[in-house]
Design a protein around this motif. Structure first.
Motif, PDB file in Angstrom:
ATOM      1  N   VAL A  17       8.129 -69.643 -59.220  1.00  0.00           N
ATOM      2  CA  VAL A  17       7.057 -69.647 -60.213  1.00  0.00           C
ATOM      3  C   VAL A  17       6.792 -68.237 -60.716  1.00  0.00           C
ATOM      4  O   VAL A  17       6.615 -67.313 -59.919  1.00  0.00           O
ATOM      5  CB  VAL A  17       5.769 -70.273 -59.613  1.00  0.00           C
ATOM      6  N   ASP A  18       6.806 -68.095 -62.027  1.00  0.00           N
ATOM      7  CA  ASP A  18       6.397 -66.865 -62.710  1.00  0.00           C
ATOM      8  C   ASP A  18       7.051 -65.622 -62.100  1.00  0.00           C
ATOM      9  O   ASP A  18       6.386 -64.687 -61.686  1.00  0.00           O
ATOM     10  CB  ASP A  18       4.871 -66.741 -62.681  1.00  0.00           C
ATOM     11  N   VAL A  19       8.376 -65.616 -62.073  1.00  0.00           N
ATOM     12  CA  VAL A  19       9.125 -64.512 -61.474  1.00  0.00           C
ATOM     13  C   VAL A  19       9.189 -63.334 -62.445  1.00  0.00           C
ATOM     14  O   VAL A  19       9.582 -63.506 -63.593  1.00  0.00           O
ATOM     15  CB  VAL A  19      10.562 -64.967 -61.125  1.00  0.00           C
ATOM     16  N   PRO A  20       8.825 -62.139 -62.010  1.00  0.00           N
ATOM     17  CA  PRO A  20       8.974 -60.964 -62.883  1.00  0.00           C
ATOM     18  C   PRO A  20      10.442 -60.743 -63.249  1.00  0.00           C
ATOM     19  O   PRO A  20      11.342 -60.969 -62.442  1.00  0.00           O
ATOM     20  CB  PRO A  20       8.443 -59.813 -62.025  1.00  0.00           C
TER      21      PRO A  20
ATOM     22  N   GLU B 280      21.662 -62.240 -66.627  1.00  0.00           N
ATOM     23  CA  GLU B 280      22.378 -63.468 -66.996  1.00  0.00           C
ATOM     24  C   GLU B 280      21.636 -64.735 -66.572  1.00  0.00           C
ATOM     25  O   GLU B 280      21.964 -65.832 -67.016  1.00  0.00           O
ATOM     26  CB  GLU B 280      23.813 -63.468 -66.446  1.00  0.00           C
ATOM     27  N   TYR B 281      20.630 -64.597 -65.731  1.00  0.00           N
ATOM     28  CA  TYR B 281      19.841 -65.755 -65.309  1.00  0.00           C
ATOM     29  C   TYR B 281      18.709 -66.068 -66.276  1.00  0.00           C
ATOM     30  O   TYR B 281      17.954 -67.011 -66.072  1.00  0.00           O
ATOM     31  CB  TYR B 281      19.307 -65.546 -63.891  1.00  0.00           C
ATOM     32  N   SER B 282      18.557 -65.300 -67.335  1.00  0.00           N
ATOM     33  CA  SER B 282      17.477 -65.557 -68.292  1.00  0.00           C
ATOM     34  C   SER B 282      17.598 -66.949 -68.913  1.00  0.00           C
ATOM     35  O   SER B 282      16.606 -67.527 -69.344  1.00  0.00           O
ATOM     36  CB  SER B 282      17.431 -64.477 -69.367  1.00  0.00           C
ATOM     37  N   ALA B 283      18.818 -67.513 -68.937  1.00  0.00           N
ATOM     38  CA  ALA B 283      18.998 -68.863 -69.460  1.00  0.00           C
ATOM     39  C   ALA B 283      18.301 -69.912 -68.592  1.00  0.00           C
ATOM     40  O   ALA B 283      18.060 -71.027 -69.046  1.00  0.00           O
ATOM     41  CB  ALA B 283      20.495 -69.180 -69.553  1.00  0.00           C
ATOM     42  N   PHE B 284      17.962 -69.561 -67.355  1.00  0.00           N
ATOM     43  CA  PHE B 284      17.330 -70.501 -66.428  1.00  0.00           C
ATOM     44  C   PHE B 284      15.809 -70.348 -66.380  1.00  0.00           C
ATOM     45  O   PHE B 284      15.150 -70.985 -65.561  1.00  0.00           O
ATOM     46  CB  PHE B 284      17.912 -70.341 -65.020  1.00  0.00           C
ATOM     47  N   VAL B 285      15.271 -69.483 -67.216  1.00  0.00           N
ATOM     48  CA  VAL B 285      13.828 -69.270 -67.248  1.00  0.00           C
ATOM     49  C   VAL B 285      13.188 -70.304 -68.169  1.00  0.00           C
ATOM     50  O   VAL B 285      13.614 -70.480 -69.313  1.00  0.00           O
ATOM     51  CB  VAL B 285      13.478 -67.838 -67.709  1.00  0.00           C
ATOM     52  N   THR B 286      12.180 -70.993 -67.659  1.00  0.00           N
ATOM     53  CA  THR B 286      11.481 -72.013 -68.445  1.00  0.00           C
ATOM     54  C   THR B 286      10.510 -71.345 -69.417  1.00  0.00           C
ATOM     55  O   THR B 286      10.187 -70.156 -69.254  1.00  0.00           O
ATOM     56  CB  THR B 286      10.692 -72.950 -67.516  1.00  0.00           C
ATOM     57  N   PRO B 287      10.013 -72.066 -70.404  1.00  0.00           N
ATOM     58  CA  PRO B 287       9.010 -71.496 -71.321  1.00  0.00           C
ATOM     59  C   PRO B 287       7.757 -70.984 -70.592  1.00  0.00           C
ATOM     60  O   PRO B 287       7.085 -70.083 -71.072  1.00  0.00           O
ATOM     61  CB  PRO B 287       8.669 -72.662 -72.252  1.00  0.00           C
ATOM     62  N   GLU B 288       7.482 -71.521 -69.397  1.00  0.00           N
ATOM     63  CA  GLU B 288       6.323 -71.075 -68.608  1.00  0.00           C
ATOM     64  C   GLU B 288       6.602 -69.795 -67.838  1.00  0.00           C
ATOM     65  O   GLU B 288       5.705 -69.259 -67.190  1.00  0.00           O
ATOM     66  CB  GLU B 288       5.890 -72.179 -67.624  1.00  0.00           C
ATOM     67  N   GLY B 289       7.846 -69.322 -67.856  1.00  0.00           N
ATOM     68  CA  GLY B 289       8.200 -68.103 -67.143  1.00  0.00           C
ATOM     69  C   GLY B 289       8.711 -68.336 -65.730  1.00  0.00           C
ATOM     70  O   GLY B 289       8.885 -67.393 -64.966  1.00  0.00           O
ATOM     71  N   ASP B 290       8.975 -69.587 -65.376  1.00  0.00           N
ATOM     72  CA  ASP B 290       9.516 -69.913 -64.057  1.00  0.00           C
ATOM     73  C   ASP B 290      11.040 -69.834 -64.098  1.00  0.00           C
ATOM     74  O   ASP B 290      11.662 -70.039 -65.140  1.00  0.00           O
ATOM     75  CB  ASP B 290       9.105 -71.324 -63.637  1.00  0.00           C
ATOM     76  N   LEU B 291      11.640 -69.543 -62.965  1.00  0.00           N
ATOM     77  CA  LEU B 291      13.091 -69.495 -62.841  1.00  0.00           C
ATOM     78  C   LEU B 291      13.522 -70.728 -62.049  1.00  0.00           C
ATOM     79  O   LEU B 291      13.144 -70.883 -60.884  1.00  0.00           O
ATOM     80  CB  LEU B 291      13.523 -68.222 -62.115  1.00  0.00           C
ATOM     81  N   THR B 292      14.293 -71.624 -62.684  1.00  0.00           N
ATOM     82  CA  THR B 292      14.719 -72.855 -62.037  1.00  0.00           C
ATOM     83  C   THR B 292      16.237 -72.854 -61.908  1.00  0.00           C
ATOM     84  O   THR B 292      16.951 -72.740 -62.907  1.00  0.00           O
ATOM     85  CB  THR B 292      14.247 -74.087 -62.836  1.00  0.00           C
ATOM     86  N   LEU B 293      16.710 -72.977 -60.648  1.00  0.00           N
ATOM     87  CA  LEU B 293      18.137 -72.859 -60.345  1.00  0.00           C
ATOM     88  C   LEU B 293      18.641 -74.071 -59.589  1.00  0.00           C
ATOM     89  O   LEU B 293      17.908 -74.661 -58.779  1.00  0.00           O
ATOM     90  CB  LEU B 293      18.392 -71.613 -59.500  1.00  0.00           C
TER      91      LEU B 293
END
Length: 167
Positions: A47-50, A57-70
């Motif tokens: 959740v909300d990873v800085p 290259e993981y920016s494609a996995f960032v949700t509009p809410e700012g979460d990183l989902t892998l």
């Protein structure tokens, strides 16, 4: 369908042991063991990873809410090289609910100690929460979905022993 209370209690205990192995394998950097507690179709959300905490290259996995989902593959590809520091995790206060014959959900609070290398090393104490889904497989319970929300992280000031006085 009749609810078997005894089986539910056994399943809850198995899920608690699964989470204990999750923390133990992570702290030991036993990546084969760590992967063994994850389902093949894992979805892990930070959740909300800085931005500085994950590769560009993981920016494609960032949700509009700012979460990183892998998924499991991308989690491990990032986690293994990024976890070259000492950790000690304590998961507590599990709230586990059996939701079906082979499914469950859980909430865990976590406190962790992190020791960043250096001279002197930097110690941090983190606080967070896991919201999770579990699935029973032919190999037992596995973590299917995890949403980790780190609430806070504090530096730990280490006391330096005083030099003995000359008498």
């Amino acid at each position: 369908m009749a609810v078997d209370a005894c089986q539910q209690l056994l399943d809850i205990e198995e899920i608690k042991k699964l989470k204990a192995r999750y923390f133990r394998f992570y702290d030991a950097k036993d990546w084969d063991g760590y992967v063994s507690v994850l389902s093949d179709d894992l979805e892990f959300t930070f959740v909300d990873v800085p931005l500085e905490h994950y590769p560009p290259e993981y920016s494609a996995f960032v949700t509009p809410e700012g979460d990183l989902t892998l998924d499991r593959e991308h989690l491990m590809a990032w986690l293994v090289p990024a976890s070259a520091y000492e950790t000690l995790h304590h998961g507590h206060m599990p709230e586990i609910t059996i939701t079906g014959a082979d499914t469950a959900i859980g909430i865990w609070r976590v406190t962790d100690l992190i020791r960043w290398p250096g001279e002197p090393p930097v110690w941090l104490r983190g606080y967070g929460r896991y919201d999770e889904e579990y699935v029973r497989t032919s190999d037992g319970w596995r973590l299917r979905r995890s949403r980790y929300d780190r609430h806070d992280i504090d530096p730990i000031e280490l006391a330096v022993p005083a030099e003995p006085a000359d008498d």
